[in-house]
Design a protein around this motif. Structure first.
Motif, PDB file in Angstrom:
ATOM      1  N   UNK A 186      -1.050 -46.185 -39.411  1.00  0.00           N
ATOM      2  CA  UNK A 186       0.287 -46.535 -38.945  1.00  0.00           C
ATOM      3  C   UNK A 186       0.953 -47.600 -39.812  1.00  0.00           C
ATOM      4  N   UNK A 187       0.183 -48.221 -40.700  1.00  0.00           N
ATOM      5  CA  UNK A 187       0.737 -49.272 -41.544  1.00  0.00           C
ATOM      6  C   UNK A 187       1.562 -48.669 -42.687  1.00  0.00           C
ATOM      7  N   UNK A 188       2.665 -49.345 -42.987  1.00  0.00           N
ATOM      8  CA  UNK A 188       3.523 -48.884 -44.086  1.00  0.00           C
ATOM      9  C   UNK A 188       2.831 -49.127 -45.427  1.00  0.00           C
ATOM     10  N   UNK A 189       3.030 -48.240 -46.408  1.00  0.00           N
ATOM     11  CA  UNK A 189       2.374 -48.414 -47.713  1.00  0.00           C
ATOM     12  C   UNK A 189       2.923 -49.631 -48.455  1.00  0.00           C
ATOM     13  N   UNK A 190       2.008 -50.354 -49.093  1.00  0.00           N
ATOM     14  CA  UNK A 190       2.443 -51.527 -49.848  1.00  0.00           C
ATOM     15  C   UNK A 190       3.035 -51.134 -51.198  1.00  0.00           C
ATOM     16  N   UNK A 191       2.619 -50.008 -51.748  1.00  0.00           N
ATOM     17  CA  UNK A 191       3.101 -49.545 -53.043  1.00  0.00           C
ATOM     18  C   UNK A 191       4.120 -48.416 -52.832  1.00  0.00           C
ATOM     19  N   UNK A 192       5.394 -48.595 -53.214  1.00  0.00           N
ATOM     20  CA  UNK A 192       6.402 -47.544 -53.035  1.00  0.00           C
ATOM     21  C   UNK A 192       6.196 -46.341 -53.948  1.00  0.00           C
ATOM     22  N   UNK A 193       5.266 -46.440 -54.906  1.00  0.00           N
ATOM     23  CA  UNK A 193       5.052 -45.335 -55.831  1.00  0.00           C
ATOM     24  C   UNK A 193       4.578 -44.082 -55.094  1.00  0.00           C
ATOM     25  N   UNK A 194       3.725 -44.277 -54.081  1.00  0.00           N
ATOM     26  CA  UNK A 194       3.228 -43.134 -53.322  1.00  0.00           C
ATOM     27  C   UNK A 194       4.368 -42.428 -52.596  1.00  0.00           C
ATOM     28  N   UNK A 195       5.321 -43.196 -52.091  1.00  0.00           N
ATOM     29  CA  UNK A 195       6.480 -42.608 -51.422  1.00  0.00           C
ATOM     30  C   UNK A 195       7.339 -41.862 -52.449  1.00  0.00           C
ATOM     31  N   UNK A 196       7.489 -42.445 -53.638  1.00  0.00           N
ATOM     32  CA  UNK A 196       8.264 -41.826 -54.716  1.00  0.00           C
ATOM     33  C   UNK A 196       7.701 -40.451 -55.058  1.00  0.00           C
ATOM     34  N   UNK A 197       6.383 -40.359 -55.166  1.00  0.00           N
ATOM     35  CA  UNK A 197       5.749 -39.091 -55.525  1.00  0.00           C
ATOM     36  C   UNK A 197       5.982 -38.048 -54.441  1.00  0.00           C
ATOM     37  N   UNK A 198       5.848 -38.450 -53.183  1.00  0.00           N
ATOM     38  CA  UNK A 198       6.019 -37.506 -52.072  1.00  0.00           C
ATOM     39  C   UNK A 198       7.445 -36.978 -52.013  1.00  0.00           C
ATOM     40  N   UNK A 199       8.409 -37.896 -52.129  1.00  0.00           N
ATOM     41  CA  UNK A 199       9.823 -37.487 -52.061  1.00  0.00           C
ATOM     42  C   UNK A 199      10.179 -36.598 -53.255  1.00  0.00           C
ATOM     43  N   UNK A 200       9.709 -36.972 -54.431  1.00  0.00           N
ATOM     44  CA  UNK A 200      10.037 -36.196 -55.632  1.00  0.00           C
ATOM     45  C   UNK A 200       9.501 -34.773 -55.537  1.00  0.00           C
ATOM     46  N   UNK A 201       8.348 -34.583 -54.966  1.00  0.00           N
ATOM     47  CA  UNK A 201       7.794 -33.235 -54.814  1.00  0.00           C
ATOM     48  C   UNK A 201       8.675 -32.376 -53.922  1.00  0.00           C
ATOM     49  N   UNK A 202       9.244 -33.004 -52.870  1.00  0.00           N
ATOM     50  CA  UNK A 202      10.130 -32.245 -51.981  1.00  0.00           C
ATOM     51  C   UNK A 202      11.426 -31.881 -52.693  1.00  0.00           C
ATOM     52  N   UNK A 203      11.996 -32.869 -53.390  1.00  0.00           N
ATOM     53  CA  UNK A 203      13.308 -32.655 -54.012  1.00  0.00           C
ATOM     54  C   UNK A 203      13.242 -31.751 -55.239  1.00  0.00           C
ATOM     55  N   UNK A 204      12.056 -31.559 -55.803  1.00  0.00           N
ATOM     56  CA  UNK A 204      11.944 -30.676 -56.951  1.00  0.00           C
ATOM     57  C   UNK A 204      12.405 -29.262 -56.610  1.00  0.00           C
ATOM     58  N   UNK A 205      12.254 -28.857 -55.386  1.00  0.00           N
ATOM     59  CA  UNK A 205      12.669 -27.512 -54.997  1.00  0.00           C
ATOM     60  C   UNK A 205      14.162 -27.394 -54.743  1.00  0.00           C
ATOM     61  N   UNK A 206      14.893 -28.501 -54.862  1.00  0.00           N
ATOM     62  CA  UNK A 206      16.338 -28.459 -54.622  1.00  0.00           C
ATOM     63  C   UNK A 206      17.084 -28.836 -55.899  1.00  0.00           C
ATOM     64  N   UNK A 207      17.813 -29.930 -55.865  1.00  0.00           N
ATOM     65  CA  UNK A 207      18.672 -30.241 -57.006  1.00  0.00           C
ATOM     66  C   UNK A 207      18.104 -31.291 -57.939  1.00  0.00           C
ATOM     67  N   UNK A 208      16.937 -31.823 -57.617  1.00  0.00           N
ATOM     68  CA  UNK A 208      16.357 -32.802 -58.520  1.00  0.00           C
ATOM     69  C   UNK A 208      15.998 -32.125 -59.840  1.00  0.00           C
TER      70      UNK A 208
END
Length: 208
Positions: free
Chosen positions: A22-44
């Motif tokens: 339940x704790x938020x990640x201390x490193x935003x890089x992991x969030x960046x990777x997750x979001x980028x994978x989703x957006x790759x299928x759209x306009x990214x």
């Protein structure tokens, strides 16, 4: 039913893991990777420069701030498969707000699981009494009833009824009346005077 020692250990481990997740990640890089994978299928990457893509991903990272990584990752997987909890138009990429809402919905299910585990661990279990326990309680209750009956009887004997008190008073008054009648009798007065007369010489001798 009460959990066994092994089950309690396993549930405690599950509760500890759920708490850590339940704790938020201390490193935003992991969030960046997750979001980028989703957006790759759209306009990214479709005609955008790297700076524009970075700004777009940062908008999602800000919207997802404070949410645990497992919820963000689960939301990303559901967007990629199209099986989301929220209602979403699959023709367009999810907005930062939609991404965050999907992650929160997944977090709610996670919290529900944690609450359920805690309820099991904190549950107070009452075992039904055995026949021996029932017999023991019945014996104690019977002994208490007998003791109380004896105590009540003794209390009644120690405190006579009002009728008995009235009869005792009447008998005492009759006794006093008989004594007064006896004292008023001439023979009784004569005997009393004779005793007094007998004492007078003795007293005079003592004075002499």
């Amino acid at each position: 039913m009460a959990v066994t020692t092994a089950e309690r250990r396993a549930l405690c481990a599950v509760a500890e893991r759920l708490e850590l997740e339940r704790k938020a990640p201390a490193d935003p890089t992991a969030v960046d990777v997750t979001v980028s994978r989703v957006l790759l299928g759209f306009e990214l990457g479709r005609g955008r420069e790297d700076v524009g893509n970075e700004i777009l991903v940062n908008e999602y990272i800000k919207g997802l701030a404070g949410l645990p990584l497992f919820a963000i990752h689960g939301a990303g997987e559901r967007f990629r498969s199209g099986e989301t909890i929220i209602t979403w138009n699959r023709a367009f990429r999810p907005s930062p707000a939609e991404f965050a809402e999907e992650a929160r919905r997944g977090l709610f299910l996670h919290n529900l699981k944690l609450v359920h585990v805690r309820q099991i661990l904190d549950a107070e279990v009452f075992e039904p009494p055995s026949e021996a326990d029932r017999a023991k309680v019945e014996a104690i209750a019977a002994n208490w009833r007998d003791t109380r009956a004896t105590t009540d009887a003794e209390r009644e004997r120690a405190h006579p009824a009002p009728e008995e008190v009235a009869q005792a008073r009447e008998a005492h008054l009759h006794h006093l009346g008989a004594q007064l009648r006896d004292a008023a009798d001439g023979a009784t007065l004569g005997r009393l005077m004779g005793r007094l007369d007998a004492k007078v010489p003795r007293q005079g001798a003592e004075v002499a």
